[in-house]
Structure formats: C-alpha cells, structure tokens
Design a protein around this motif. Structure first.
Motif, PDB file in Angstrom:
ATOM      1  N   THR A  84       0.859  -1.195   0.000  1.00 25.25           N
ATOM      2  CA  THR A  84       0.000   0.000   0.000  1.00 25.25           C
ATOM      3  C   THR A  84       0.894   1.243   0.000  1.00 25.25           C
ATOM      4  N   PHE A  87      -0.468   6.368  -3.411  1.00 26.11           N
ATOM      5  CA  PHE A  87      -1.620   6.445  -4.326  1.00 26.11           C
ATOM      6  C   PHE A  87      -2.934   6.135  -3.597  1.00 26.11           C
ATOM      7  N   TYR A  88      -2.813   5.364  -2.493  1.00 21.68           N
ATOM      8  CA  TYR A  88      -4.017   4.986  -1.757  1.00 21.68           C
ATOM      9  C   TYR A  88      -4.548   6.130  -0.892  1.00 21.68           C
ATOM     10  N   LEU A  90      -5.324   9.028  -2.155  1.00 25.15           N
ATOM     11  CA  LEU A  90      -6.074   9.974  -3.007  1.00 25.15           C
ATOM     12  C   LEU A  90      -7.567  10.019  -2.662  1.00 25.15           C
ATOM     13  N   LEU A 153      -7.812  11.788 -10.169  1.00 24.12           N
ATOM     14  CA  LEU A 153      -6.602  11.013  -9.870  1.00 24.12           C
ATOM     15  C   LEU A 153      -6.974   9.735  -9.108  1.00 24.12           C
ATOM     16  N   HIS A 154      -7.917   9.871  -8.162  1.00 23.15           N
ATOM     17  CA  HIS A 154      -8.361   8.706  -7.379  1.00 23.15           C
ATOM     18  C   HIS A 154      -9.029   7.671  -8.293  1.00 23.15           C
ATOM     19  N   ARG A 157      -6.357   5.919 -10.175  1.00 25.80           N
ATOM     20  CA  ARG A 157      -5.661   4.929  -9.332  1.00 25.80           C
ATOM     21  C   ARG A 157      -6.462   3.630  -9.263  1.00 25.80           C
ATOM     22  N   THR A 158      -7.777   3.779  -8.982  1.00 26.44           N
ATOM     23  CA  THR A 158      -8.581   2.558  -8.834  1.00 26.44           C
ATOM     24  C   THR A 158      -8.682   1.826 -10.182  1.00 26.44           C
ATOM     25  N   PHE A 161      -5.185   0.141 -10.936  1.00 25.03           N
ATOM     26  CA  PHE A 161      -4.884  -0.945  -9.996  1.00 25.03           C
ATOM     27  C   PHE A 161      -5.931  -2.066 -10.114  1.00 25.03           C
ATOM     28  N   PRO A 268      -1.532  -3.671  -4.885  1.00 22.68           N
ATOM     29  CA  PRO A 268      -1.015  -3.092  -6.136  1.00 22.68           C
ATOM     30  C   PRO A 268      -0.795  -4.178  -7.184  1.00 22.68           C
TER      31      PRO A 268
END
Ligand code: HEM
Length: 284
Positions: A84, A87-88, A90, A153-154, A157-158, A161, A268
């Motif tokens: 983790t 990025f988590y 965000l 951005l969040h 990320r999701t 990933f 990740p």
C-alpha cells in the motif's frame, strides 16, 4: 466503566516527618502542618483522578449505548495489503477536499444572497468587507478545482490498480455517480457569483444540456426553472448546490467508505503479478 488499565500517573511519596532537634511543641505543629498538606494533596489527587476518568467514562457510556466500539476498532485497525502506497491516499484526500468545501460553503452561505439583483453585491461584500471573507471564498473557489483534480486522480488509481473488478464493481458505480455529482456541484456553483462570465457560461452549459437526447430538454427546463433564464434560476441553482447535491454526496461517501472497510483495498498490480509468477513456479 473503565476501559483502560489503572491511571498511569506518577504517585507522590509522602513528605518525611521533621526529625530535627527542635522542641516538642514545634515538632507537633510541624506534624499537623504535614498532615494538613497530605490531606490537601490527597484531595487534589482525587480531583485529578476524577478529571482523568471523564473522557474514558464518556467513551464507555457511548460504546455501551451504540455498540460502535467493535465497528470502529474493525474500521481503524483493519489490515491493508502489502505494498500500500501514497496512491491509496487519493480517496481520503478527495474526502478532505469535500469536507473543506462543505465547511467554507457554510460560512459563505451566511453572507451570500441568492437573488438576481443581490447575488453579485453580496459576493463583493464577502470579498471586500467580511472578516477573512476573501480567504474563505478563495478556499472554496480553488478547493472546487482541487476536488475535481483529486477525484479524477483517485479514479485513475482505482482503474489502473484494477480495483473496479469483482467484488468492488458496486463501489466503482457509486464512484461514477460521485464524480457526476461533483461536476454538478461545479456547474451549479459557477453561476452563483452572477457576473457576466458566470451568467453566460451557465447559459451555454444549460443549452448544451438541452441538446441531449430524450431527457435533455426536460433537464434544461428543470435547471432554468422554466423555458427561459429567470429570477428563479439562481435560487434553483443555489438549492441544488448547497442542499441537494452535497447531501447526496455525503450519503454516497458513507456507503463508499463502508464498502471499502468491508471489502478491503486491492493490492497493487505488481504484487499480484509477483504472486502469480511465484504460484506458476510452484506448479512447475
Ligand atoms: C467524493 C469522491 C470520493 C471519495 C471521498 C472517495 C473515497 C475513497 C476512499 C477513502 C477510498 C479508500 C482508499 C483509497 O483507495 O483511496 C476509496 C476507494 C475506492 N474508490 Fe473512491 N472516493 C471517491 C470517488 C470515487 C470515484 C469517482 C471512483 C471511481 C469511479 C471511486 C472508486 C473507488 C474504488 C473502486 C475504491 C476501492 C479501491 C480498492 O479497493 O483498492 N471512488 N474511495
């Protein structure tokens, strides 16, 4: 009810009785003074203890009545996957931006007047006369863009990933609704300063909406509060901006976080790839 083991305070040793070669009368007076001092110290200690017990007693009282303890413990101490990283954060950053918008919005609402004749002046008043008005308005205005950037951005990320896959599809769908609602906040907030730019930008945006298929014209009528821009348009935008959409966003964030706590976060992708390689090696 005490939740924590005994108090961790320093205990004071009693002061030694005077044993110097003073006459008897003086000695008795000395003993009395020491005893009095001990009594006072004990009373002070009891007061300190009572004060120290208050927060624990309050937490225990709430816990007994709500049963929130196990839920909160599970939520706060939940395990997160190996790897983790930043990025988590965000998602939480987006939530912080939303809270900041809500708080600054409340203060702006204390001075803002949602009327076609008074809106512009009330904004000038906030900017020029109200204590810290310029700062709060600036935080709200720039915070809106910050929230938009963070939410994208969040989402990125999701997406990258692979967190949208089973069993987290519902959280992805809730996220999509959240992003649409955040854009609605942007659209409805843009009109509120009621200067030339905000007025004409909103005219263009609503006209774009009206060209959408089937529901487009109805949506545009609903937003305008009729077929034309009128006196009701601004109060309608204001109600949507400060009541309807923030309420929906807050409720959806609650469900979103509940699902995050229940399902956990995704590891990740590079760790998943490593695991798959290790498994393949084991099979050979
Ligand atoms: C107001 C907007 C939002 C807030 C406050 C929010 C908050 C959060 C938080 C705190 C987390 C857990 C930590 C993290 O992964 O960052 C999370 C996870 C997640 N969010 Fe959001 N989110 C929002 C919008 C969105 C959007 C727009 C999407 C996608 C369309 C989305 C999809 C997800 C998914 C799929 C997860 C699970 C991640 C995983 O399992 O690794 N969220 N969100």
């Amino acid at each position: 009810m005490r939740l924590l083991p005994g108090p961790l305070r320093r205990r004071r040793e009693p002061a030694p009785a005077p044993t110097d070669g003073r006459p008897d009368g003086d000695l008795r007076k000395g003993h009395e003074a020491v005893a009095l001092e001990h009594e006072r110290e004990a009373a002070r200690e009891r007061r300190r203890e009572a004060i120290a017990d208050v927060p624990i007693a309050v937490v225990g009282w709430l816990d007994e009545r709500t049963g929130a303890g196990p839920f909160l413990r599970g939520f706060l101490y939940r395990k997160v996957p190996k790897g983790t990283n930043w990025f988590y954060t965000l998602g939480s950053a987006t939530m912080f931006a939303f809270i900041s918008q809500a708080v600054t919005g409340v203060f702006l609402a204390m001075y803002y007047r949602p009327s076609a004749t008074q809106a512009y002046e009330s904004i000038q008043h906030i900017q020029n006369d109200v204590f810290l008005g310029q700062l709060v308005r600036g935080m709200h205005k720039w915070g809106a863009s910050v929230m938009m950037v963070l939410i994208f951005l969040h989402m990125g990320r999701t997406f990258f990933f692979g967190a949208y896959k089973y069993p987290r599809e519902l959280n992805w769908i809730i996220g999509v609704v959240l992003i649409v609602l955040t854009m609605v906040m942007g659209l409805t907030g843009y009109l509120l300063p009621f200067d030339q730019r905000s007025f004409w930008a909103t005219v263009v945006a609503v006209n774009l909406n009206s060209s959408g298929p089937i529901i487009g014209p109805y949506l545009a009528d609903f937003l305008r509060g009729g077929a034309e821009f009128g006196a009701t348009t601004i109060s309608r935008f204001y109600a949507i901006h400060m009541l309807l959409v923030p309420g929906l966003i807050a409720a959806l964030i609650g469900i979103h976080l509940y699902l995050v706590a229940k399902l956990g976060t995704t590891a990740p992708p590079w760790l998943k790839a490593e695991k798959a390689r290790d498994l393949a090696k084991e099979e050979i």
